[in-house]
Design an enzyme around this catalytic site. Structure first.
Site, PDB file in Angstrom:
ATOM      1  CD  GLU A 124     -30.864 -13.711 -35.465  1.00  0.00           C
ATOM      2  OE1 GLU A 124     -31.600 -14.722 -35.430  1.00  0.00           O
ATOM      3  OE2 GLU A 124     -29.640 -13.771 -35.625  1.00  0.00           O
ATOM      4  CB  THR A 141     -27.856 -17.938 -30.572  1.00  0.00           C
ATOM      5  OG1 THR A 141     -27.303 -18.425 -31.790  1.00  0.00           O
ATOM      6  CG2 THR A 141     -27.433 -16.500 -30.384  1.00  0.00           C
TER       7      THR A 141
HETATM    8  N1  HSE Z   1     -23.386 -12.140 -32.215  1.00  0.00           N
HETATM    9  C1  HSE Z   1     -24.167 -13.300 -31.927  1.00  0.00           C
HETATM   10  C2  HSE Z   1     -23.549 -13.981 -30.735  1.00  0.00           C
HETATM   11  C3  HSE Z   1     -24.146 -14.206 -33.120  1.00  0.00           C
HETATM   12  O1  HSE Z   1     -22.344 -14.154 -30.724  1.00  0.00           O
HETATM   13  O2  HSE Z   1     -24.256 -14.361 -29.817  1.00  0.00           O
HETATM   14  C4  HSE Z   1     -24.976 -15.442 -32.956  1.00  0.00           C
HETATM   15  O3  HSE Z   1     -24.852 -16.245 -34.115  1.00  0.00           O
END
Ligand code: HSE
Length: 309
Positions: free
Chosen positions: A128, A181
């Site tokens: 990830e 992301t």
């Molecule tokens: N917590 C992460 C973000 C999740 O908000 O960047 C990404 O899916």
């Protein structure tokens, strides 16, 4: 076993107020990963269906995560990977996390002395981290373990599960724009003033209490986000309009799913969810934006074996 097929659920991370801290697994929305033993020691991506992604094992979250597990054991073993994506990368549903979690889970099952599923999180996190260019476990933990997970600490890694609100209907609204992301992380503020931080941690504590006592009006108030939503909503077409429609239909929580563009909306009444879905669908149709929906629930099911032979 020589070969295994697993499902790794999609996830909703952040859940409004819990940036990089909380996430839950979805029911019925998943990625399928088939892993088979090879006679050599190579990790080979045979196919990725449903997404245009590199088959280079050094550029893919599944093989990177699997390699991290094999390196931990010091095992030289080879595996073929066949991935079927039923929800697209860049949707905000944790596609890379599902690939990483599913790959590690599947490979572990094919090893002579598998680890417990809960011990696999650091390896899935390696995959990830490659995709999103930073360590965040709020997708990968619920995809691997199921449930509604809180990441208390990253160093050391410490997490626990909250009760899921399995009586709530979860509507996922996914307009067809891609949000990476890594880019969505780039626009989140790097520092916070104390008043903002106070509002946020008040909401996060309140959300946790709401889940324990099943207080849905408290849940609705707590999901508000002062950190990511204000800057990220501009990446999502008609975000505010969709939110207003959901709230007009007694939604008990609406926000961006992960880094978007998907949004989640929580409902007590299924009829209200159906009405909101219809109006949000009409909203995007009028603007000429293709929009998909998933009707789901929070789920305690994480990665699971569909078939082994
Ligand atoms: N917590 C992460 C973000 C999740 O908000 O960047 C990404 O899916």
């Amino acid at each position: 076993m020589e070969s295994i097929k697993v499902h790794a659920p999609a996830t909703v991370a952040n859940v409004g107020c819990g940036y990089d801290t909380i996430g839950f697994a979805l029911d019925g929305v998943y990625e399928e990963i088939i892993v088979s033993k090879r006679s050599d020691d190579r990790l080979v991506l045979q196919a990725i269906e449903g997404a245009d992604l590199s088959l280079d094992p050094e550029q893919n979250v599944a093989t990177i995560a699997a390699k991290a597990l094999l390196d931990y054991f010091g095992i030289k073993a080879g595996f073929d990977f066949h991935i079927k994506k039923f929800f697209k990368p860049g949707s905000g549903l944790g596609s890379s996390a599902s690939s990483a979690a599913g790959a590690v889970y599947a490979v572990n099952q094919l090893l002579p002395n598998p680890l417990k599923t809960s011990e696999l999180l650091p390896f899935a996190l390696e995959g990830e981290a490659f995709a999103s260019k930073c360590y965040h476990a709020d997708n990968v933990a619920p995809s691997l373990l199921g449930g509604f997970i809180v990441i208390r600490s990253y160093d050391p890694l410490d997490y626990f599960a909250l009760p899921i609100a399995d009586e709530l209907h979860v509507l996922i609204v996914r307009p067809s724009v891609e949000v990476k992301t890594s880019e969505a992380k780039g626009i989140v503020p790097k520092s916070l003033d104390i008043a903002t931080a106070r509002n946020q941690w008040g909401n996060l504590a309140s959300l946790i209490h709401a889940l324990h006592v099943k207080d849905w009006s408290r849940l609705k108030a707590s999901i508000e986000d002062f950190i990511a939503e204000p800057v990220r909503k501009s990446l999502i077409p008609d975000y505010e309009e969709a939110k207003v429609i959901a709230h007009d239909h007694e939604c008990v929580g609406f926000n961006i799913s992960g880094s978007g563009p998907s949004m989640f909306a929580l409902f007590i009444q299924m009829e209200q969810m159906i009405k909101a879905k219809k109006e949000i669908s009409d909203l995007y149709a009028k603007k000429g934006i293709i929009c998909d929906f998933f009707e789901s629930r929070m789920s305690n099911q994480g990665c699971n074996v569909i078939e082994g032979k």
